[in-house]
Design a protein around this motif. Sequence first.
Motif, PDB file in Angstrom:
ATOM      1  N   ILE A 276     -60.916  -1.490  -3.243  1.00 22.58           N
ATOM      2  CA  ILE A 276     -62.089  -1.543  -4.114  1.00 22.58           C
ATOM      3  C   ILE A 276     -63.370  -1.459  -3.287  1.00 22.58           C
ATOM      4  O   ILE A 276     -64.324  -0.761  -3.666  1.00 22.58           O
ATOM      5  N   ILE A 277     -63.399  -2.146  -2.143  1.00 22.77           N
ATOM      6  CA  ILE A 277     -64.569  -2.067  -1.257  1.00 22.77           C
ATOM      7  C   ILE A 277     -64.773  -0.634  -0.786  1.00 22.77           C
ATOM      8  O   ILE A 277     -65.901  -0.111  -0.779  1.00 22.77           O
TER       9      ILE A 277
ATOM     10  N   LEU B 277     -63.761   2.098  -2.261  1.00 26.46           N
ATOM     11  CA  LEU B 277     -64.195   2.900  -3.404  1.00 26.46           C
ATOM     12  C   LEU B 277     -65.693   2.715  -3.659  1.00 26.46           C
ATOM     13  O   LEU B 277     -66.398   3.668  -4.002  1.00 26.46           O
ATOM     14  N   CYS B 278     -66.182   1.487  -3.474  1.00 27.36           N
ATOM     15  CA  CYS B 278     -67.623   1.243  -3.617  1.00 27.36           C
ATOM     16  C   CYS B 278     -68.408   2.057  -2.595  1.00 27.36           C
ATOM     17  O   CYS B 278     -69.457   2.638  -2.914  1.00 27.36           O
ATOM     18  N   ASN B 279     -67.901   2.101  -1.365  1.00 31.04           N
ATOM     19  CA  ASN B 279     -68.600   2.834  -0.316  1.00 31.04           C
ATOM     20  C   ASN B 279     -68.598   4.340  -0.567  1.00 31.04           C
ATOM     21  O   ASN B 279     -69.574   5.029  -0.264  1.00 31.04           O
ATOM     22  N   SER B 280     -67.494   4.842  -1.113  1.00 25.88           N
ATOM     23  CA  SER B 280     -67.364   6.290  -1.311  1.00 25.88           C
ATOM     24  C   SER B 280     -67.940   6.769  -2.638  1.00 25.88           C
ATOM     25  O   SER B 280     -68.472   7.885  -2.724  1.00 25.88           O
ATOM     26  N   TYR B 281     -67.830   5.947  -3.686  1.00 32.05           N
ATOM     27  CA  TYR B 281     -68.203   6.409  -5.029  1.00 32.05           C
ATOM     28  C   TYR B 281     -69.152   5.463  -5.752  1.00 32.05           C
ATOM     29  O   TYR B 281     -69.428   5.654  -6.934  1.00 32.05           O
ATOM     30  N   GLY B 282     -69.652   4.447  -5.043  1.00 33.84           N
ATOM     31  CA  GLY B 282     -70.463   3.428  -5.695  1.00 33.84           C
ATOM     32  C   GLY B 282     -71.859   3.894  -6.071  1.00 33.84           C
ATOM     33  O   GLY B 282     -72.517   4.605  -5.314  1.00 33.84           O
ATOM     34  N   ILE B 283     -72.284   3.485  -7.271  1.00 38.75           N
ATOM     35  CA  ILE B 283     -73.644   3.726  -7.756  1.00 38.75           C
ATOM     36  C   ILE B 283     -74.204   2.371  -8.192  1.00 38.75           C
ATOM     37  O   ILE B 283     -73.600   1.673  -9.016  1.00 38.75           O
ATOM     38  N   MET B 284     -75.354   1.995  -7.652  1.00 38.99           N
ATOM     39  CA  MET B 284     -75.953   0.714  -8.011  1.00 38.99           C
ATOM     40  C   MET B 284     -76.468   0.759  -9.453  1.00 38.99           C
ATOM     41  O   MET B 284     -77.165   1.696  -9.858  1.00 38.99           O
ATOM     42  N   THR B 285     -76.092  -0.253 -10.231  1.00 38.39           N
ATOM     43  CA  THR B 285     -76.574  -0.399 -11.603  1.00 38.39           C
ATOM     44  C   THR B 285     -77.060  -1.836 -11.781  1.00 38.39           C
ATOM     45  O   THR B 285     -76.904  -2.676 -10.899  1.00 38.39           O
TER      46      THR B 285
ATOM     47  N   LEU C  63     -65.118 -10.160  -2.595  1.00 32.61           N
ATOM     48  CA  LEU C  63     -64.046  -9.320  -2.062  1.00 32.61           C
ATOM     49  C   LEU C  63     -64.112  -9.266  -0.535  1.00 32.61           C
ATOM     50  O   LEU C  63     -63.096  -9.396   0.150  1.00 32.61           O
ATOM     51  N   LYS C  64     -65.317  -9.080   0.003  1.00 25.70           N
ATOM     52  CA  LYS C  64     -65.478  -8.970   1.453  1.00 25.70           C
ATOM     53  C   LYS C  64     -65.113 -10.265   2.161  1.00 25.70           C
ATOM     54  O   LYS C  64     -64.470 -10.252   3.230  1.00 25.70           O
ATOM     55  N   ASP C  65     -65.498 -11.406   1.590  1.00 24.87           N
ATOM     56  CA  ASP C  65     -65.172 -12.695   2.211  1.00 24.87           C
ATOM     57  C   ASP C  65     -63.668 -12.941   2.211  1.00 24.87           C
ATOM     58  O   ASP C  65     -63.111 -13.482   3.176  1.00 24.87           O
ATOM     59  N   THR C  66     -62.994 -12.531   1.149  1.00 27.95           N
ATOM     60  CA  THR C  66     -61.553 -12.761   1.023  1.00 27.95           C
ATOM     61  C   THR C  66     -60.767 -11.998   2.082  1.00 27.95           C
ATOM     62  O   THR C  66     -59.774 -12.496   2.617  1.00 27.95           O
ATOM     63  N   VAL C  67     -61.199 -10.779   2.395  1.00 25.67           N
ATOM     64  CA  VAL C  67     -60.456  -9.943   3.360  1.00 25.67           C
ATOM     65  C   VAL C  67     -61.082  -9.976   4.755  1.00 25.67           C
ATOM     66  O   VAL C  67     -60.670  -9.220   5.634  1.00 25.67           O
ATOM     67  N   ASP C  68     -62.063 -10.876   4.965  1.00 20.25           N
ATOM     68  CA  ASP C  68     -62.745 -10.969   6.266  1.00 20.25           C
ATOM     69  C   ASP C  68     -63.294  -9.607   6.669  1.00 20.25           C
ATOM     70  O   ASP C  68     -63.042  -9.107   7.772  1.00 20.25           O
ATOM     71  N   CYS C  69     -64.060  -9.001   5.751  1.00 23.19           N
ATOM     72  CA  CYS C  69     -64.602  -7.656   5.957  1.00 23.19           C
ATOM     73  C   CYS C  69     -65.478  -7.600   7.205  1.00 23.19           C
ATOM     74  O   CYS C  69     -66.296  -8.494   7.454  1.00 23.19           O
ATOM     75  N   GLN C  70     -65.312  -6.555   7.996  1.00 19.94           N
ATOM     76  CA  GLN C  70     -66.082  -6.371   9.228  1.00 19.94           C
ATOM     77  C   GLN C  70     -67.355  -5.548   9.014  1.00 19.94           C
ATOM     78  O   GLN C  70     -68.064  -5.251   9.964  1.00 19.94           O
TER      79      GLN C  70
END
Length: 231
Positions: free
Chosen positions: A149-150, A152-160, A214-221
């Motif tokens: 999901i993270i 997908l946000c980076n590749s296809y994300g649009i801020m709303t 999501l980022k905190d759960t997977v220890d996103c770098q």
Amino acid sequence: MNELSLSLYSLLIQEFVDKETIQKYKAGTILFNESDSVDYMFILLRGSVSLGRVHVKGKEFILKILSGEELLIEYQLYKQQPKYHFYAKTLSDCEMLMIKRTDFERFVQKDPVAQNALSSWLSTRYLKAQMKCQDLMMNGKKGGLYSIIIRLCNSYGIMTDEGILIDLPLTHQELANFTYGTREVIQRMLKELREKDVIAYNQQRLVVKNISYLKDTVDCQNCPYEICGIN
């Protein structure tokens, strides 16, 4: 732009766009299957393509989705009679250039700038693959879904106003295919995220309302987008 900073995509467009005819493909077209002989590489001009494998029992695993200006070079370069290890299928109507494998390899061999661009392209793809493997091995199915999901946000994300809209329609089954999980498990995980107000799911499109969870759960770098994408 300094020619040394040109991307491999740009160099290939310059070399072949006037030599090859743009090919159009309808959504759902199979470009190649596992074990097919490699005769061409593809330059994706418009649309989206998924690459993956199908297990002997029929279960599908999506490795990545390519959209817009991308390259499909899915084989061992400079190998005699190479074969594909994955399938490629169009997710939407697409436009592409098909370049003969031998013409592509010959061009790269004779052009030092193209050689540097190919090295950079391959190193980025290598890092992407390593990071995806890390996410799936270290974080399990749930962490694997969160990392997808993270990406997908980076590749296809649009801020709303509501959050980050992932502007790519995906079914629960397609999300499951990214993690080699089952549709039922993915549905349960998404339900949990909705109940925690982390995501909303409407008409096959995800809105991520709390990406920090999501980022905190997977220890996103917090890798750069060019590394942490779904492509």
